[in-house]
Enzyme design. Structure first.
Site, PDB file in Angstrom:
ATOM      1  N   LYS A   1      64.136   3.111 -19.468  1.00 51.43           N
ATOM      2  CA  LYS A   1      65.437   2.530 -19.132  1.00 51.43           C
ATOM      3  C   LYS A   1      65.659   2.327 -17.639  1.00 51.43           C
ATOM      4  O   LYS A   1      66.765   2.460 -17.117  1.00 51.43           O
ATOM      5  CB  LYS A   1      66.606   3.385 -19.691  1.00 51.43           C
ATOM      6  CG  LYS A   1      66.500   3.784 -21.132  1.00 51.43           C
ATOM      7  CD  LYS A   1      66.072   2.687 -22.057  1.00 51.43           C
ATOM      8  CE  LYS A   1      66.989   1.510 -22.172  1.00 51.43           C
ATOM      9  NZ  LYS A   1      66.381   0.441 -23.042  1.00 51.43           N
TER      10      LYS A   1
ATOM     11  N   THR B   1      61.428  -1.047 -16.822  1.00 55.66           N
ATOM     12  CA  THR B   1      59.962  -1.086 -16.953  1.00 55.66           C
ATOM     13  C   THR B   1      59.506  -2.346 -17.705  1.00 55.66           C
ATOM     14  O   THR B   1      58.464  -2.916 -17.377  1.00 55.66           O
ATOM     15  CB  THR B   1      59.440   0.167 -17.693  1.00 55.66           C
ATOM     16  OG1 THR B   1      60.108   0.276 -18.956  1.00 55.66           O
ATOM     17  CG2 THR B   1      59.656   1.426 -16.895  1.00 55.66           C
TER      18      THR B   1
ATOM     19  N   SER C   1      72.273   4.032 -20.178  1.00 54.82           N
ATOM     20  CA  SER C   1      71.497   2.947 -20.786  1.00 54.82           C
ATOM     21  C   SER C   1      70.715   3.490 -21.992  1.00 54.82           C
ATOM     22  O   SER C   1      70.633   2.864 -23.044  1.00 54.82           O
ATOM     23  CB  SER C   1      70.536   2.361 -19.742  1.00 54.82           C
ATOM     24  OG  SER C   1      69.590   1.546 -20.355  1.00 54.82           O
TER      25      SER C   1
ATOM     26  N   TYR D   1      67.619 -11.478 -13.490  1.00 50.92           N
ATOM     27  CA  TYR D   1      66.587 -12.482 -13.207  1.00 50.92           C
ATOM     28  C   TYR D   1      65.740 -12.690 -14.465  1.00 50.92           C
ATOM     29  O   TYR D   1      65.508 -11.751 -15.229  1.00 50.92           O
ATOM     30  CB  TYR D   1      65.687 -12.015 -12.065  1.00 50.92           C
ATOM     31  CG  TYR D   1      66.259 -12.344 -10.705  1.00 50.92           C
ATOM     32  CD1 TYR D   1      65.832 -13.483 -10.023  1.00 50.92           C
ATOM     33  CD2 TYR D   1      67.237 -11.540 -10.135  1.00 50.92           C
ATOM     34  CE1 TYR D   1      66.367 -13.791  -8.774  1.00 50.92           C
ATOM     35  CE2 TYR D   1      67.774 -11.843  -8.903  1.00 50.92           C
ATOM     36  CZ  TYR D   1      67.329 -12.964  -8.229  1.00 50.92           C
ATOM     37  OH  TYR D   1      67.860 -13.274  -7.009  1.00 50.92           O
TER      38      TYR D   1
ATOM     39  N   LYS E   1      67.302  -5.922 -23.845  1.00 50.48           N
ATOM     40  CA  LYS E   1      67.157  -5.492 -22.448  1.00 50.48           C
ATOM     41  C   LYS E   1      68.244  -6.195 -21.654  1.00 50.48           C
ATOM     42  O   LYS E   1      68.330  -7.430 -21.667  1.00 50.48           O
ATOM     43  CB  LYS E   1      65.792  -5.858 -21.852  1.00 50.48           C
ATOM     44  CG  LYS E   1      64.601  -5.295 -22.582  1.00 50.48           C
ATOM     45  CD  LYS E   1      64.425  -3.818 -22.365  1.00 50.48           C
ATOM     46  CE  LYS E   1      63.921  -3.219 -23.618  1.00 50.48           C
ATOM     47  NZ  LYS E   1      63.086  -2.267 -23.862  1.00 50.48           N
TER      48      LYS E   1
HETATM   49  N1  LIG Z   1      65.421  -8.843 -15.450  1.00 50.03           N
HETATM   50  C1  LIG Z   1      65.890  -7.940 -16.314  1.00 50.03           C
HETATM   51  N2  LIG Z   1      66.235  -8.293 -17.558  1.00 50.03           N
HETATM   52  C2  LIG Z   1      66.715  -7.364 -18.424  1.00 50.03           C
HETATM   53  N3  LIG Z   1      66.896  -6.059 -18.109  1.00 50.03           N
HETATM   54  C3  LIG Z   1      66.565  -5.688 -16.865  1.00 50.03           C
HETATM   55  C4  LIG Z   1      66.047  -6.596 -15.931  1.00 50.03           C
HETATM   56  N4  LIG Z   1      65.821  -5.931 -14.783  1.00 50.03           N
HETATM   57  C5  LIG Z   1      66.173  -4.659 -14.990  1.00 50.03           C
HETATM   58  N5  LIG Z   1      66.610  -4.501 -16.241  1.00 50.03           N
HETATM   59  C6  LIG Z   1      67.072  -3.218 -16.796  1.00 50.03           C
HETATM   60  O1  LIG Z   1      66.078  -2.739 -17.662  1.00 50.03           O
HETATM   61  C7  LIG Z   1      66.728  -1.832 -18.535  1.00 50.03           C
HETATM   62  C8  LIG Z   1      65.803  -1.519 -19.673  1.00 50.03           C
HETATM   63  O2  LIG Z   1      64.818  -0.675 -19.134  1.00 50.03           O
HETATM   64  P1  LIG Z   1      63.397  -0.537 -19.756  1.00 50.03           P
HETATM   65  O3  LIG Z   1      62.786  -1.858 -19.957  1.00 50.03           O
HETATM   66  O4  LIG Z   1      62.646   0.395 -18.887  1.00 50.03           O
HETATM   67  O5  LIG Z   1      63.708   0.136 -21.158  1.00 50.03           O
HETATM   68  S1  LIG Z   1      62.616   0.754 -22.145  1.00 50.03           S
HETATM   69  O6  LIG Z   1      62.350   2.093 -21.689  1.00 50.03           O
HETATM   70  O7  LIG Z   1      61.424  -0.061 -22.178  1.00 50.03           O
HETATM   71  O8  LIG Z   1      63.298   0.772 -23.448  1.00 50.03           O
HETATM   72  C9  LIG Z   1      67.960  -2.576 -18.930  1.00 50.03           C
HETATM   73  O9  LIG Z   1      68.915  -1.617 -19.315  1.00 50.03           O
HETATM   74  P2  LIG Z   1      70.234  -2.005 -20.112  1.00 50.03           P
HETATM   75  O10 LIG Z   1      71.020  -2.848 -19.141  1.00 50.03           O
HETATM   76  O11 LIG Z   1      70.907  -0.737 -20.418  1.00 50.03           O
HETATM   77  O12 LIG Z   1      69.816  -2.758 -21.316  1.00 50.03           O
HETATM   78  C10 LIG Z   1      68.332  -3.304 -17.654  1.00 50.03           C
HETATM   79  O13 LIG Z   1      69.348  -2.687 -16.927  1.00 50.03           O
END
Ligand SMILES: Nc1ncnc2c1ncn2[C@@H]1O[C@H](COP(=O)(O)OS(=O)(=O)O)[C@@H](OP(=O)(O)O)[C@H]1O
Length: 913
Positions: free
Chosen positions: A655, A658, A752, A857, A869
């Site tokens: 979260k 990644t 998150s 982005y 995400k």
């Molecule tokens: N470009 C872009 N698009 C969408 N989301 C973005 C992006 N950059 C950062 N984030 C943040 O990534 C959060 C999800 O984190 P992870 O991908 O690490 O989650 S996971 O562990 O794989 O489930 C996700 O958390 P949530 O906002 O709570 O959904 C986002 O805050």
């Protein structure tokens, strides 16, 4: 039955919830997945019942070292992380202590005693050590000897400079002592300790009933040392002859108490002790050599009049000490040290008296015309075996044969082969390969054919072959592990093997065992006789050196310190000058003359079982990179190469963005991520949990073959970051990998995670508010505490980062600010390319654009990340926000301290909190 298993219905229910929650939290939660999980839980439950009821787990849970459990408990904050592993994994995922033997790292060639990488200051990250060794110089040969002594016996130890700060001796929270013994490589340095440090150590020893074992070094300017305080005089630089133990001392266990050694002693650096107090009692005596014209000849030459080992019973100050008049290079001193260690630690080091012995003769019948056995040698092997049986009743030589070379030698040697076969029933036989082929050069069917041919050969010649033990030529396929070998062995009922290659052939004292797919692989010893060592003059240093090795040198010391010995020898060692028969018969006799060790020769599977019940921490392998060792590369299939391994790993935590980072990197032509996994989707999760036990080939198969030299393979598994085993395992396999860690504001990360779990209908979070989850007290039901831990623990960044820094040099770790990744990914990606040396460099401004509607982005070519995400959810409630600010305050302070220590800039959110 249920009560027998010690697993309650409640635990199972919690477990079900936890597992579901965990998987949902990992990745998308589909109906199919839930069904799969329920099914596998059914299986696991059955397994668990079996394990519990039958004690199959080698009694491991009950044997689990209480010190280790205490240390674990202490280093976790309260109950946090206490439930990291599912129950059934308990024994599988125990920390493998290889690192301890390899000086905090998994590298065998880092000499013991070399300073390990600047360790972070966080106390609870330092694993429990059993012996603390104070040394004057970390690189001295003395330290190596001590290190080998401990490593052979699997005694965890830590070396520290006697002039440096005294390391933390007690685990702070629980008042648990870290060390059961203090060792000084030079007693004089103990006597010279300043009052503050001495009383710190003495108080520790008194409070926790910990003794001191000290050696002496005589190469000093003053030949005589007097300690008024201890009413003790030490005279150094002496040459001695004869040696005898004090029969009145009550701690003789390995040593035969009435032993008298009438020969000259090696070295002219002995120290003797004169004492003037009843607190002392002599442990061993000697006689000053009258021919010695060295420094200390003005002392009594009287027969056995000198005290060369001393026991200070602590009547003066309550601390018990045993001091030896030289180091451990003299074998009698090593025996005394062993007995003293048992005594001074009240047996807490658990050093066994049994020595399990198996002598393998690999390569029976193989090639080497001119140096093979003749008929008389074959008969002499039976005679030798009988002589050994006088000491070890069930003893047999274990002959590994390659039937394809039968009768390959000269006429005399052919008669030798025939005689061996006639005498076959006298020996034990195990399968080698028919033509001595190395499995890594074969494909599966040829490998199988070779084993079949050998079996047919054995049947034809009425040779009874043990089914459960097998060894391959040059250890090929055993380690590094080739699944083809294990597949075939499992089919044939093999349950154990042995190798000298795990984790590497050198240092010999560092060899360890592991269990792969149920096959127990025990470390092998070499007695320094190889295929071409056929006459006494071939032995380095000739017969004199071989005799020295037997009579107190290398070979004797192996027996002294290695509870399980499977020796490797070759057919030619039993022909010609019959060196092996000579060496083993003599050393066995010598060992039994001078020690109370018990030599036993149970069947191989029993040896292996006893090995792993003695060293359960070695059960799980730690995979290393075959291409990092010349020896391993030679026995690793060419086509498997090591190119199919990542050079960059995004380790999480969950979260923090990644997935966004993964997707953005995939848009680079030189960066290739791991293939989709049917269970774990874009994450392989190899280094944590059960996948690791699938072996290296499994991991490699998840990567494409890189087609361009500039290609960098990478993977992201967001759960690596906060897993205790991941850094060590990744370091072992990929020591040069670049590690990417994303840290976003921990409260935001936790929130998150909560919404992620809700979106997957996680049964726990669906029934509790965010505040209820994060603030769950220790009295809350287990499943709620588990949810709380999984929500909060990854955000304790300093604890986890410190662990990564224990293994990886700082230059290999990139810390990304998660907020920056959201708001300004172009800069992050440009920096990352430089960090990882990505070629060609691509300016990501052409690849990413901000999407107002998504609020993030997105890739210009393929669009935004999926709807799970960057979710929309209400802002965090004030109560939770306050609670988490407080909760993470100290953790954030620790992170600031750690980053300052390593000169790393703070992420913006950290600088602002
Ligand atoms: N470009 C872009 N698009 C969408 N989301 C973005 C992006 N950059 C950062 N984030 C943040 O990534 C959060 C999800 O984190 P992870 O991908 O690490 O989650 S996971 O562990 O794989 O489930 C996700 O958390 P949530 O906002 O709570 O959904 C986002 O805050």
């Amino acid at each position: 039955m249920l009560s027998m298993t010690r697993v309650t219905i409640r635990q199972v229910a919690v477990w079900v919830l936890t597992l579901l929650g965990r998987v949902c939290s990992m990745k998308r939660c589909s109906l199919f997945k839930i069904v799969t999980i329920l099914f596998s839980m059914g299986l696991t439950w059955v397994t668990l019942l079996l394990i519990n009821a039958s004690g199959v787990a080698l009694g491991i849970r009950s044997k689990m070292n209480s010190d280790l459990m205490a240390a674990r408990a202490a280093r976790d904050v309260g109950d946090l992380a206490a439930n990291e592993q599912p129950l059934v994994d308990d024994y599988l995922v125990q920390d493998n202590p290889l690192g301890f033997y390899f000086n905090e790292k998994l590298h065998g060639n880092i000499p013991i005693g070399a300073p390990f990488q600047a360790a972070p200051k966080l106390d609870h990250q330092i694993p429990l050590k059993k012996v603390l060794v104070f040394v004057g110089d970390l690189g001295s040969p003395q330290v190596i000897v001590l290190g080998q002594f401990f490593a052979h016996q699997r005694i965890e130890y830590r070396t520290t400079l006697v002039t440096g700060d005294v390391p933390t001796l007690v685990l702070s929270d629980l008042n648990v002592p870290r060390y059961v013994l203090l060792v000084f490589d030079d007693y004089a340095s103990y006597l010279r300790l300043d009052a503050r440090r001495r009383s710190l150590l003495d108080d520790y020893c008194k409070k926790y009933k910990v003794g001191i074992l000290a050696l002496t070094q005589s190469k000093r300017s003053s030949e005589t040392e007097v300690s008024v305080e201890f009413k003790l005089k030490l005279q150094h630089g002496l040459k001695l002859k004869k040696f005898k133990l004090n029969t009145e001392v009550d701690f003789w266990r390995v040593a035969k108490r009435d032993m008298v050694w009438l020969e000259d002693l090696p070295s002219s650096d002995w120290t003797i002790f004169s004492v003037k107090h009843s607190t002392y009692r002599p442990v061993a005596f000697s006689t000053v050599d009258p021919t010695w014209r060295g420094s200390g000849t003005n002392v009594s030459k009287q027969e056995f009049g000198c005290v060369v080992a001393l026991h200070d019973r602590g009547l003066l100050d309550g601390v018990e000490r045993v001091i030896l008049g030289l180091d451990l290079s003299f074998w009698l001193n090593a025996i005394i040290a062993m007995d003293a260690m048992t005594y001074l630690t009240n047996g807490r080091l658990g050093l066994p008296l049994d020595r399990l012995l198996q002598i393998d003769i690999d390569d029976m019948f193989v090639g080497h015309t001119g140096i093979r056995t003749h008929a008389r040698d074959a008969e002499e092997m039976v005679a030798s075996q009988n002589r050994i049986r006088h000491y070890i009743p069930n003893f047999s030589y274990f002959l590994g044969f390659s039937g394809g070379w039968f009768l390959a030698g000269t006429p005399l040697e052919q008669s030798g082969d025939r005689r061996l076969v006639e005498l076959a029933e006298h020996f034990q036989w195990f399968n080698h390969m028919y033509r001595h082929e190395q499995p890594h050069t074969q494909n599966g069917s040829i490998f199988k054919l070779s084993l079949d041919n050998n079996t047919i050969f054995a049947e034809k010649h009425k040779i009874r072959v043990v089914k459960d033990y097998m060894v391959t030529p040059h250890h090929s396929g055993v380690y590094p592990a080739l699944e083809m070998v294990y597949d075939e062995w499992i089919k044939r009922g093999v349950v154990c093997s042995s190798t000298e290659e795990y984790p590497s052939i050198t240092p010999q004292w560092g060899r360890r065992g592991f269990i792969h797919r149920g096959i127990m692989v025990v470390p092998r010893q070499t007695c320094r006789l190889y295929t071409k060592t056929v006459n006494f003059e071939d032995y380095p240093g000739g017969k004199e050196q071989l005799d020295y090795s037997i009579r107190g040198g290398f070979l004797f010391n192996l027996f002294l310190s290695t509870p399980v010995m499977i020796f490797m020898t070759h057919m030619s060692n039993y022909a010609n000058d019959r060196l092996a028969m000579y060496a083993f018969e003599k050393v066995i006799e010598f060992v039994l003359t001078w020690t109370n060790l018990r030599l036993l020769s149970p069947p191989p599977a029993e040896i292996a079982r006893r090995y792993f019940s003695m060293y359960p921490q070695e059960i799980n392998p730690v995979w290393t990179n075959p291409c990092d060792s010349e020896k391993h590369r030679e026995i690793w299939p060419e086509e498997k190469s090591c190119r199919r391994l990542p050079k960059l790993i995004i380790v999480g935590p969950q979260k923090t963005g990644t997935t966004a980072l993964l997707r953005f990197l995939e848009a680079h032509p030189s960066l290739k991520s791991s293939k989709q996994d049917p269970v774990y989707f874009e994450e392989i999760q190899f280094f944590i949990g059960k996948n690791y036990l699938n072996g290296l080939e499994w991991y490699q198969e998840h990567f494409p073959e890189p087609n361009d030299p500039r290609t960098i393979l990478f993977e992201k598994s967001a759960n690596y970051f906060d897993n205790e085993l991941a850094p060590k395992r990744i370091y072992a396999l990929l020591p040069r990998a670049k590690i990417v860690i994303i840290v976003s504001e921990p409260a935001r990360r936790a929130y998150s995670w909560y919404h992620h779990m809700r979106s997957h209908d996680d049964p726990v979070v669906m029934n509790y508010t965010f505040f209820e989850v994060v603030s769950a007290p220790e009295t809350a039901p287990r499943f709620l505490r588990d949810a709380r831990n999984r929500c909060l623990k990854p955000g304790m960044y300093a604890v986890h980062l410190a662990r990564w820094l224990q293994f990886f040099p700082q230059q290999q770790i990139l810390l990304i600010d998660g907020d920056q990744l959201s708001k300004d990914p172009i800069t992050v990606l440009n920096n990352l390319q430089i960090f990882a040396g990505v070629q060609p460099f691509i300016d990501y401004s052409g690849k990413l654009e901000y999407q107002e509607e998504k609020g993030f982005y997105c890739l210009t070519e393929t669009g935004c990340l999926s709807s799970n995400k960057g979710r929309k959810y209400p802002p965090m409630d004030v109560e939770s926000s306050r609670y988490l600010d407080k909760f993470f305050k100290d953790h954030n302070t620790n992170l600031r301290t750690l980053l300052s220590d390593i000169n790393y800039p703070y992420p913006l959110w950290l600088a602002q909190t």
